[in-house]
Design a protein around this motif. Structure first.
Motif, PDB file in Angstrom:
ATOM      1  N   ALA A 193     -31.111  21.846 -95.661  1.00  0.00           N
ATOM      2  CA  ALA A 193     -29.667  22.080 -95.627  1.00  0.00           C
ATOM      3  C   ALA A 193     -29.231  22.619 -94.272  1.00  0.00           C
ATOM      4  O   ALA A 193     -28.229  22.172 -93.702  1.00  0.00           O
ATOM      5  CB  ALA A 193     -29.276  23.056 -96.737  1.00  0.00           C
ATOM      6  N   GLY A 194     -29.963  23.606 -93.760  1.00  0.00           N
ATOM      7  CA  GLY A 194     -29.597  24.151 -92.457  1.00  0.00           C
ATOM      8  C   GLY A 194     -29.765  23.144 -91.340  1.00  0.00           C
ATOM      9  O   GLY A 194     -28.921  23.046 -90.440  1.00  0.00           O
ATOM     10  N   ALA A 195     -30.858  22.363 -91.379  1.00  0.00           N
ATOM     11  CA  ALA A 195     -31.085  21.359 -90.337  1.00  0.00           C
ATOM     12  C   ALA A 195     -30.030  20.268 -90.371  1.00  0.00           C
ATOM     13  O   ALA A 195     -29.642  19.729 -89.320  1.00  0.00           O
ATOM     14  CB  ALA A 195     -32.477  20.749 -90.504  1.00  0.00           C
ATOM     15  N   ALA A 196     -29.550  19.925 -91.566  1.00  0.00           N
ATOM     16  CA  ALA A 196     -28.512  18.903 -91.668  1.00  0.00           C
ATOM     17  C   ALA A 196     -27.239  19.339 -90.947  1.00  0.00           C
ATOM     18  O   ALA A 196     -26.599  18.548 -90.245  1.00  0.00           O
ATOM     19  CB  ALA A 196     -28.211  18.609 -93.141  1.00  0.00           C
ATOM     20  N   LEU A 197     -26.865  20.610 -91.104  1.00  0.00           N
ATOM     21  CA  LEU A 197     -25.662  21.107 -90.440  1.00  0.00           C
ATOM     22  C   LEU A 197     -25.865  21.204 -88.935  1.00  0.00           C
ATOM     23  O   LEU A 197     -24.985  20.816 -88.146  1.00  0.00           O
ATOM     24  CB  LEU A 197     -25.285  22.469 -91.013  1.00  0.00           C
ATOM     25  CG  LEU A 197     -24.015  23.112 -90.443  1.00  0.00           C
ATOM     26  CD1 LEU A 197     -22.808  22.211 -90.647  1.00  0.00           C
ATOM     27  CD2 LEU A 197     -23.788  24.472 -91.081  1.00  0.00           C
ATOM     28  N   ILE A 198     -27.011  21.716 -88.511  1.00  0.00           N
ATOM     29  CA  ILE A 198     -27.270  21.838 -87.076  1.00  0.00           C
ATOM     30  C   ILE A 198     -27.376  20.452 -86.431  1.00  0.00           C
ATOM     31  O   ILE A 198     -26.928  20.241 -85.292  1.00  0.00           O
ATOM     32  CB  ILE A 198     -28.549  22.649 -86.839  1.00  0.00           C
ATOM     33  CG1 ILE A 198     -28.343  24.089 -87.313  1.00  0.00           C
ATOM     34  CG2 ILE A 198     -28.951  22.642 -85.371  1.00  0.00           C
ATOM     35  CD1 ILE A 198     -29.566  24.959 -87.247  1.00  0.00           C
ATOM     36  N   ARG A 199     -27.929  19.487 -87.146  1.00  0.00           N
ATOM     37  CA  ARG A 199     -28.017  18.125 -86.628  1.00  0.00           C
ATOM     38  C   ARG A 199     -26.629  17.541 -86.393  1.00  0.00           C
ATOM     39  O   ARG A 199     -26.393  16.848 -85.393  1.00  0.00           O
ATOM     40  CB  ARG A 199     -28.811  17.258 -87.612  1.00  0.00           C
ATOM     41  CG  ARG A 199     -29.054  15.842 -87.120  1.00  0.00           C
ATOM     42  CD  ARG A 199     -30.025  15.101 -88.034  1.00  0.00           C
ATOM     43  NE  ARG A 199     -29.564  15.117 -89.412  1.00  0.00           N
ATOM     44  CZ  ARG A 199     -30.268  15.599 -90.425  1.00  0.00           C
ATOM     45  NH1 ARG A 199     -31.464  16.123 -90.198  1.00  0.00           N
ATOM     46  NH2 ARG A 199     -29.797  15.568 -91.658  1.00  0.00           N
ATOM     47  N   GLU A 200     -25.692  17.840 -87.293  1.00  0.00           N
ATOM     48  CA  GLU A 200     -24.308  17.385 -87.110  1.00  0.00           C
ATOM     49  C   GLU A 200     -23.719  17.964 -85.824  1.00  0.00           C
ATOM     50  O   GLU A 200     -23.049  17.262 -85.055  1.00  0.00           O
ATOM     51  CB  GLU A 200     -23.456  17.828 -88.299  1.00  0.00           C
ATOM     52  CG  GLU A 200     -23.862  17.257 -89.641  1.00  0.00           C
ATOM     53  CD  GLU A 200     -23.152  15.954 -89.940  1.00  0.00           C
ATOM     54  OE1 GLU A 200     -22.666  15.321 -88.995  1.00  0.00           O
ATOM     55  OE2 GLU A 200     -23.112  15.561 -91.112  1.00  0.00           O
ATOM     56  N   ARG A 201     -23.990  19.254 -85.590  1.00  0.00           N
ATOM     57  CA  ARG A 201     -23.429  19.901 -84.405  1.00  0.00           C
ATOM     58  C   ARG A 201     -24.076  19.362 -83.129  1.00  0.00           C
ATOM     59  O   ARG A 201     -23.393  19.105 -82.133  1.00  0.00           O
ATOM     60  CB  ARG A 201     -23.615  21.411 -84.501  1.00  0.00           C
ATOM     61  CG  ARG A 201     -22.941  22.176 -83.370  1.00  0.00           C
ATOM     62  CD  ARG A 201     -23.258  23.659 -83.421  1.00  0.00           C
ATOM     63  NE  ARG A 201     -22.800  24.255 -84.677  1.00  0.00           N
ATOM     64  CZ  ARG A 201     -23.596  24.831 -85.551  1.00  0.00           C
ATOM     65  NH1 ARG A 201     -24.897  24.882 -85.339  1.00  0.00           N
ATOM     66  NH2 ARG A 201     -23.106  25.380 -86.648  1.00  0.00           N
ATOM     67  N   GLU A 202     -25.393  19.197 -83.125  1.00  0.00           N
ATOM     68  CA  GLU A 202     -26.086  18.733 -81.920  1.00  0.00           C
ATOM     69  C   GLU A 202     -25.753  17.284 -81.590  1.00  0.00           C
ATOM     70  O   GLU A 202     -25.682  16.915 -80.408  1.00  0.00           O
ATOM     71  CB  GLU A 202     -27.595  18.901 -82.102  1.00  0.00           C
ATOM     72  CG  GLU A 202     -28.049  20.357 -82.131  1.00  0.00           C
ATOM     73  CD  GLU A 202     -29.549  20.496 -82.318  1.00  0.00           C
ATOM     74  OE1 GLU A 202     -30.171  19.494 -82.734  1.00  0.00           O
ATOM     75  OE2 GLU A 202     -30.090  21.588 -82.053  1.00  0.00           O
ATOM     76  N   HIS A 203     -25.545  16.459 -82.608  1.00  0.00           N
ATOM     77  CA  HIS A 203     -25.221  15.047 -82.378  1.00  0.00           C
ATOM     78  C   HIS A 203     -23.737  14.810 -82.168  1.00  0.00           C
ATOM     79  O   HIS A 203     -23.331  13.693 -81.843  1.00  0.00           O
ATOM     80  CB  HIS A 203     -25.715  14.194 -83.549  1.00  0.00           C
ATOM     81  CG  HIS A 203     -27.207  14.166 -83.676  1.00  0.00           C
ATOM     82  ND1 HIS A 203     -27.863  13.567 -84.729  1.00  0.00           N
ATOM     83  CD2 HIS A 203     -28.187  14.654 -82.868  1.00  0.00           C
ATOM     84  CE1 HIS A 203     -29.173  13.700 -84.570  1.00  0.00           C
ATOM     85  NE2 HIS A 203     -29.394  14.370 -83.457  1.00  0.00           N
ATOM     86  N   GLY A 204     -22.924  15.812 -82.371  1.00  0.00           N
ATOM     87  CA  GLY A 204     -21.492  15.673 -82.173  1.00  0.00           C
ATOM     88  C   GLY A 204     -20.754  15.013 -83.313  1.00  0.00           C
ATOM     89  O   GLY A 204     -19.548  14.742 -83.207  1.00  0.00           O
ATOM     90  N   THR A 205     -21.430  14.769 -84.439  1.00  0.00           N
ATOM     91  CA  THR A 205     -20.758  14.097 -85.555  1.00  0.00           C
ATOM     92  C   THR A 205     -19.891  15.041 -86.362  1.00  0.00           C
ATOM     93  O   THR A 205     -19.078  14.578 -87.176  1.00  0.00           O
ATOM     94  CB  THR A 205     -21.804  13.455 -86.488  1.00  0.00           C
ATOM     95  OG1 THR A 205     -22.748  14.454 -86.891  1.00  0.00           O
ATOM     96  CG2 THR A 205     -22.544  12.339 -85.772  1.00  0.00           C
ATOM     97  N   ILE A 206     -20.030  16.355 -86.172  1.00  0.00           N
ATOM     98  CA  ILE A 206     -19.172  17.284 -86.895  1.00  0.00           C
ATOM     99  C   ILE A 206     -17.724  17.114 -86.465  1.00  0.00           C
ATOM    100  O   ILE A 206     -16.793  17.278 -87.264  1.00  0.00           O
ATOM    101  CB  ILE A 206     -19.665  18.741 -86.682  1.00  0.00           C
ATOM    102  CG1 ILE A 206     -18.956  19.685 -87.641  1.00  0.00           C
ATOM    103  CG2 ILE A 206     -19.454  19.170 -85.233  1.00  0.00           C
ATOM    104  CD1 ILE A 206     -19.350  19.519 -89.061  1.00  0.00           C
TER     105      ILE A 206
END
Length: 373
Positions: A193-206
């Motif tokens: 769950a935490g990696a999914a959110l951080i992945r969104e932020r790092e990839h710019g998809t958030i």
């Protein structure tokens, strides 16, 4: 809130996970080899300990002592010389080294008190302390039997009928396997769950999500159900293939009921993972926070050490932790065959803790998204 948004976003999370080989390897490893290794590689009792014996006496009593060390507690003794003893201990080849001195039998029959030297590799803590007691007991028993010319059998004043419930063969792997499944469920649900959110932020998809007609509640709920589904499927496979199949652990209760309890537990821990993902700004930061959170959750939940042995303050604080109730629920179902009528208080506690964590994480998630907007 629209269920179609939650479903679509959840499918997106599953597709993102499939494109992350590192997390996929972590999931497979955690629910297969990690469980098997934890259940079999670190026994709490003495098992196949390596022992070497220096026989300087070459007497019948010395041979009796040598023959007494047999599996499953010890490997067959390695017969070595005194000059080899220190070298083998330094190399880590022997956990125990016994030195029977010259004229040991003669001194024994003369009424003297000869000493046998026992060297122990104390770095192997799981076997060193227990094994020393075993060796002392074995040697004493063989010497007494030799001096009396027969093996005395003491008749106790009363008979003790031992009944080991829930693990009649006292097999450590049966306990270790289930406890490791519980630990992996907790760890993976927080990590994914935490990696999914951080992945969104790092990839710019958030930022892409912020311009879409979706709410923070929908985004977070999608992440929760997607990651929870992955963990539950992996848990079901682990229980069937690894725990019951490879390890042969007999499950007394209902596996579907256990999975239902795991689903409620994962609801709480995925919310915790999302909260940690909003606090951390990168995966290294998230890993450091995970250490601070995961270790207390696993060590103080009662899965390894009984909660009654812990300080009262720790017991009170850990009542608010989801792992405490999940351990009690899992042990009740899988070991004792408890039904829902017995474990429902733990279901209720997990649901209440999960709702509180979800609400807290959602508030933090909304604040984080508001700062990015």
């Amino acid at each position: 809130m629209r269920l179609s948004h939650i479903a679509t976003l959840g499918v997106k999370e599953l597709r993102s996970l499939l494109r992350d080989p590192i997390l996929l390897v972590l999931i497979i490893y955690s629910f297969t080899f990690a469980i098997y290794a934890a259940a079999t590689a670190m026994p709490e009792t003495l098992s196949r300990a390596s022992i070497a014996i220096v026989d300087e006496d070459r007497s019948p009593v010395a041979q009796r002592i040598i023959d007494a060390f047999q599996p499953p507690y010890f490997l067959p003794p390695a017969m070595i010389t005194q000059s080899e003893m220190d070298e083998r201990m330094d190399d880590g080849r022997d956990t125990f080294a016994v030195d029977i001195p010259p004229h040991f039998q003669r001194d024994l029959l003369a009424g003297r008190q000869p000493a046998i030297q026992l060297n122990v590799d104390a770095t192997r803590m799981s076997q060193a302390f227990t094994g020393s007691g075993y060796i002392q007991s074995i040697i004493s028993e063989e010497i007494v039997a030799f001096l009396q010319r027969y093996r005395a059998v003491d008749v106790p004043a009363i008979g003790l009928a031992l009944r080991a419930r829930f693990n009649p063969v006292l097999e450590e792997a049966w306990f270790g396997a289930v406890m490791e499944v519980i630990n992996q469920i907790t760890m993976l649900s927080i990590v994914l769950a935490g990696a999914a959110l951080i992945r969104e932020r790092e990839h710019g998809t958030i930022e892409h999500l912020l311009v879409m007609p979706v709410t923070p509640f929908e985004i977070m709920t999608a992440k929760v159900w997607a990651m929870a589904l992955v963990v539950l499927v992996a848990t079901a496979v682990a229980m069937t293939v690894v725990v019951q199949g490879a390890l042969g652990v007999p499950i007394q209760g209902s596996v579907p009921l256990f999975l239902a309890g795991a689903a409620v537990h994962v609801f709480a821990t995925t919310a915790m993972g999302i909260f940690l993902g909003t606090v951390a700004r990168s995966m290294p930061q998230f890993a450091l926070l995970l250490i601070l959170v995961l270790l207390p959750l696993e060590m103080l939940s009662g899965g390894t050490t009984p909660r009654e042995s812990m300080p009262t303050l720790v017991q009170v604080v850990m009542e608010a932790a989801p792992t405490t109730h999940f351990v009690l629920l899992a042990q009740g179902i899988l070991y004792r065959g408890a039904g829902f009528d017995v474990v429902w208080p733990h279901f209720a506690a997990l649901a209440a803790i999960g709702a509180a964590l979800f609400g807290f994480a959602l508030a933090r998630f909304r604040a984080t998204i508001g700062q990015m907007a």
